[in-house]
Design a protein around this motif. Structure first.
Motif, PDB file in Angstrom:
ATOM      1  N   ARG A 150       0.758  -1.078  -0.081  1.00 35.42           N
ATOM      2  CA  ARG A 150      -0.081   0.122   0.008  1.00 35.42           C
ATOM      3  C   ARG A 150       1.077   1.173   0.075  1.00 35.42           C
ATOM      4  NH1 ARG A 150      -3.470  -0.521   5.117  1.00 35.42           N
ATOM      5  NH2 ARG A 150      -4.684   1.370   4.178  1.00 35.42           N
ATOM      6  N   GLU A 151       0.894   2.197  -0.991  1.00 31.21           N
ATOM      7  CA  GLU A 151       1.634   3.068  -1.136  1.00 31.21           C
ATOM      8  C   GLU A 151       1.333   4.087   0.074  1.00 31.21           C
ATOM      9  OE1 GLU A 151       3.683   4.477  -3.391  1.00 31.21           O
ATOM     10  OE2 GLU A 151       3.591   2.627  -4.710  1.00 31.21           O
ATOM     11  N   PHE A 152      -0.076   4.181   0.449  1.00 31.27           N
ATOM     12  CA  PHE A 152      -0.184   4.960   1.636  1.00 31.27           C
ATOM     13  C   PHE A 152       0.372   4.693   3.007  1.00 31.27           C
ATOM     14  CE2 PHE A 152      -2.931   5.666   5.507  1.00 31.27           C
ATOM     15  CZ  PHE A 152      -3.227   7.083   5.441  1.00 31.27           C
ATOM     16  N   VAL A 153       0.741   3.359   3.120  1.00 29.08           N
ATOM     17  CA  VAL A 153       1.441   2.731   4.278  1.00 29.08           C
ATOM     18  C   VAL A 153       2.913   3.149   4.270  1.00 29.08           C
ATOM     19  CG1 VAL A 153       2.070   0.672   5.506  1.00 29.08           C
ATOM     20  CG2 VAL A 153      -0.190   0.958   4.803  1.00 29.08           C
ATOM     21  N   ARG A 154       3.394   3.176   3.119  1.00 27.44           N
ATOM     22  CA  ARG A 154       4.722   3.403   2.833  1.00 27.44           C
ATOM     23  C   ARG A 154       5.073   5.049   3.029  1.00 27.44           C
ATOM     24  NH1 ARG A 154       4.706  -0.245  -1.201  1.00 27.44           N
ATOM     25  NH2 ARG A 154       4.970   1.457  -3.116  1.00 27.44           N
ATOM     26  N   PRO A 222     -10.225  15.454   4.551  1.00 30.39           N
ATOM     27  CA  PRO A 222      -9.586  15.441   5.954  1.00 30.39           C
ATOM     28  C   PRO A 222     -10.627  15.863   7.157  1.00 30.39           C
ATOM     29  CG  PRO A 222      -8.095  16.285   4.247  1.00 30.39           C
ATOM     30  CD  PRO A 222      -9.372  16.093   3.848  1.00 30.39           C
ATOM     31  N   ALA A 223     -11.065  17.160   6.833  1.00 37.25           N
ATOM     32  CA  ALA A 223     -11.811  17.888   7.947  1.00 37.25           C
ATOM     33  C   ALA A 223     -12.982  16.831   8.368  1.00 37.25           C
ATOM     34  CB  ALA A 223     -12.473  19.050   7.502  1.00 37.25           C
ATOM     35  N   ALA A 224     -13.687  16.400   7.424  1.00 37.47           N
ATOM     36  CA  ALA A 224     -14.963  15.432   7.819  1.00 37.47           C
ATOM     37  C   ALA A 224     -14.499  14.129   8.512  1.00 37.47           C
ATOM     38  CB  ALA A 224     -15.567  14.962   6.404  1.00 37.47           C
ATOM     39  N   ASP A 225     -13.410  13.619   7.988  1.00 41.40           N
ATOM     40  CA  ASP A 225     -12.690  12.400   8.509  1.00 41.40           C
ATOM     41  C   ASP A 225     -12.584  12.856   9.969  1.00 41.40           C
ATOM     42  OD1 ASP A 225     -13.095  10.210   7.257  1.00 41.40           O
ATOM     43  OD2 ASP A 225     -11.222  10.095   6.385  1.00 41.40           O
ATOM     44  N   CYS A 243      -5.563   9.803  10.095  1.00 41.06           N
ATOM     45  CA  CYS A 243      -5.049  10.137   8.737  1.00 41.06           C
ATOM     46  C   CYS A 243      -5.621   8.906   8.082  1.00 41.06           C
ATOM     47  CB  CYS A 243      -3.507  10.110   8.976  1.00 41.06           C
ATOM     48  SG  CYS A 243      -2.551  10.488   7.215  1.00 41.06           S
ATOM     49  N   SER A 244      -6.642   9.054   7.272  1.00 41.79           N
ATOM     50  CA  SER A 244      -7.077   8.102   6.438  1.00 41.79           C
ATOM     51  C   SER A 244      -6.527   7.817   5.084  1.00 41.79           C
ATOM     52  CB  SER A 244      -8.781   8.161   6.410  1.00 41.79           C
ATOM     53  OG  SER A 244      -9.355   7.564   5.563  1.00 41.79           O
ATOM     54  N   ALA A 245      -6.758   6.851   4.417  1.00 38.58           N
ATOM     55  CA  ALA A 245      -6.236   6.661   3.215  1.00 38.58           C
ATOM     56  C   ALA A 245      -7.338   7.246   2.186  1.00 38.58           C
ATOM     57  CB  ALA A 245      -5.894   5.357   2.706  1.00 38.58           C
ATOM     58  N   HIS A 246      -8.380   7.423   2.534  1.00 42.68           N
ATOM     59  CA  HIS A 246      -9.483   8.049   1.682  1.00 42.68           C
ATOM     60  C   HIS A 246      -9.169   9.453   1.488  1.00 42.68           C
ATOM     61  CE1 HIS A 246     -12.353   4.837   1.627  1.00 42.68           C
ATOM     62  NE2 HIS A 246     -12.001   4.279   2.773  1.00 42.68           N
ATOM     63  N   ARG A 247      -8.261  10.165   1.988  1.00 37.32           N
ATOM     64  CA  ARG A 247      -8.104  11.700   1.916  1.00 37.32           C
ATOM     65  C   ARG A 247      -7.134  11.653   0.660  1.00 37.32           C
ATOM     66  NH1 ARG A 247      -4.513  14.989   5.350  1.00 37.32           N
ATOM     67  NH2 ARG A 247      -5.957  13.985   7.390  1.00 37.32           N
ATOM     68  N   THR A 248      -6.741  10.600   0.064  1.00 32.67           N
ATOM     69  CA  THR A 248      -5.851  10.682  -1.000  1.00 32.67           C
ATOM     70  C   THR A 248      -6.445  10.588  -2.254  1.00 32.67           C
ATOM     71  OG1 THR A 248      -5.583   8.042  -0.900  1.00 32.67           O
ATOM     72  CG2 THR A 248      -3.979   9.425   0.211  1.00 32.67           C
ATOM     73  N   GLY A 249      -7.616   9.921  -2.371  1.00 29.87           N
ATOM     74  CA  GLY A 249      -8.441   9.861  -3.482  1.00 29.87           C
ATOM     75  C   GLY A 249      -8.091   8.768  -4.351  1.00 29.87           C
ATOM     76  N   TRP A 303      -9.920  -1.029  -0.745  1.00 27.08           N
ATOM     77  CA  TRP A 303      -8.933  -1.336  -1.769  1.00 27.08           C
ATOM     78  C   TRP A 303      -8.254  -0.168  -2.141  1.00 27.08           C
ATOM     79  CZ3 TRP A 303      -7.870  -6.312  -3.407  1.00 27.08           C
ATOM     80  CH2 TRP A 303      -8.577  -7.231  -3.061  1.00 27.08           C
ATOM     81  N   GLU A 304      -7.044  -0.108  -2.482  1.00 22.32           N
ATOM     82  CA  GLU A 304      -6.196   1.107  -2.642  1.00 22.32           C
ATOM     83  C   GLU A 304      -5.443   1.218  -4.125  1.00 22.32           C
ATOM     84  OE1 GLU A 304      -3.741   1.975   0.569  1.00 22.32           O
ATOM     85  OE2 GLU A 304      -5.226   1.908   1.955  1.00 22.32           O
ATOM     86  N   TRP A 305      -5.631   2.247  -5.051  1.00 27.41           N
ATOM     87  CA  TRP A 305      -4.912   1.896  -6.083  1.00 27.41           C
ATOM     88  C   TRP A 305      -3.625   2.521  -5.810  1.00 27.41           C
ATOM     89  CZ3 TRP A 305      -3.658   5.897 -10.336  1.00 27.41           C
ATOM     90  CH2 TRP A 305      -3.202   5.177 -11.400  1.00 27.41           C
ATOM     91  N   THR A 306      -2.345   1.881  -6.663  1.00 24.36           N
ATOM     92  CA  THR A 306      -1.171   2.191  -6.302  1.00 24.36           C
ATOM     93  C   THR A 306      -0.241   2.740  -7.525  1.00 24.36           C
ATOM     94  OG1 THR A 306      -0.302  -0.026  -7.036  1.00 24.36           O
ATOM     95  CG2 THR A 306      -1.135   0.288  -4.568  1.00 24.36           C
ATOM     96  N   GLY A 307      -1.207   3.278  -8.542  1.00 20.86           N
ATOM     97  CA  GLY A 307      -0.677   3.832  -9.663  1.00 20.86           C
ATOM     98  C   GLY A 307       0.216   5.104  -9.623  1.00 20.86           C
TER      99      GLY A 307
END
Length: 310
Positions: A150-154, A222-225, A243-249, A303-307
């Motif tokens: 997961r790019e977000f985790v790294r 991020p504000a809503a989360d 810090c949610s992965a959902h903020r990344t889109g 699921w997270e896109w890593t592209g």
């Protein structure tokens, strides 16, 4: 000897030879481990490369007498192991069977000798012995491998939290669960559409249910989360992160089914187990990486896109 008796003897001998040949072919066939790109039993290609030396012969029905004791140990622990691999007490490891099968490159059931044999090969490659018994140590190594994809985790491993993306785009109404408006980064949305088209072409369950594989949560501000996790008092917990992965889109919560009486995002163990048994989820585990998506193992729907970077 009469001619009739000779012919009878020859007929019996030929039948015995054919039977012996069939038995040899059955015993020497390879089932649970496949080279990269080879189709599994469902006809879908396995996504990642085999570890060196992984191709070991195992019978087609996942039986291998040398692994009987390990298979029994796995069968006993499958529903009884007391542990907390994600920080929350759990009983058994059935929920994670598809992930484990994917990591050790087998399609054999978790209580089979073929599964134990494949796990033993993986353990030796990881310098974890090789007894073929699923342990917490082995699973945590698999979890770590899945998480680091997961790019977000790294990105967040260094203490930083990604900024809101400059551009997000709205999904189509039919792509949102129950018509819910959802947004993703443009390239992530395009990859999601390719993946869904492939899944629906391959999995009758997904093709038959218009809601299956729709998104019930994409980009979240991020504000809503932050407001939500503060209100619910579970910031940085197993359910909701500050810090949610959902903020990344780049993250999408996808409907893979849900147990009766539960919602699509319920993290209750019976619901998660139900999800991981669906054909849709198992197809994603085997194929999503081909489209750039990886799963957060605790949440079958996430699921997270890593592209591209967060």
């Amino acid at each position: 000897m009469k001619f009739r008796d000779v012919m009878k003897f020859l007929g019996v001998s030929a039948a015995a030879a054919v039977l012996l040949l069939l038995l040899v072919l059955r015993v020497t066939s390879c089932a649970p481990l496949h080279p990269q790109g080879a189709p599994g039993p469902d006809g879908q290609p396995l996504a990642a490369e085999e570890p060196p030396g992984a191709l070991q012969p195992v019978t087609a029905d996942c039986r291998d007498p040398g692994w009987t004791a390990a298979a029994q140990a796995n069968a006993n622990a499958l529903q009884t192991l007391a542990w907390a691999p994600f920080g929350r007490p759990e009983t058994g490891w059935e929920i994670y069977v598809p992930l484990i099968q994917h990591e050790i490159r087998t399609t054999c059931p978790a209580n089979s000798e073929g599964f134990a044999a494949a796990l033993g090969i993986w353990q030796r490659a990881q310098q974890q012995g090789g007894d073929g018994i699923l342990s917490e140590t082995a699973f945590l190594a698999m979890k770590s491998a899945a998480q680091t994809r997961r790019e977000f985790v790294r990105f967040t491993a260094f203490g930083a939290c990604p900024e809101t993306p400059d551009l997000i785009t709205a999904a189509q109404i039919a792509e949102g669960y129950g018509g819910k408006p959802v947004w993703l980064r443009p390239r992530a949305l395009a990859a999601y559409r390719r993946m869904v088209a492939a899944a629906r072409a391959a999995v009758p369950e997904a093709a038959a249910d218009p809601q299956m594989l729709t998104i019930f949560s994409g980009y979240r501000s991020p504000a809503a989360d932050a407001a939500r996790c503060q209100a619910e008092g579970n910031c940085d917990g197993i359910v909701r992160a500050r810090c949610s992965a959902h903020r990344t889109g780049l993250a999408a919560d996808i409907d893979v089914g849900h147990a009766p009486g539960f919602t699509v995002d319920s993290s209750a163990d019976p619901n998660r187990l139900y999800m991981t048994r669906t054909a849709t989820y198992r197809w994603l585990v085997a194929n999503a990486e081909r489209f750039g998506f990886v799963n957060y193992p605790f949440e079958p729907w996430h699921w997270e896109w890593t592209g591209e970077p967060p």
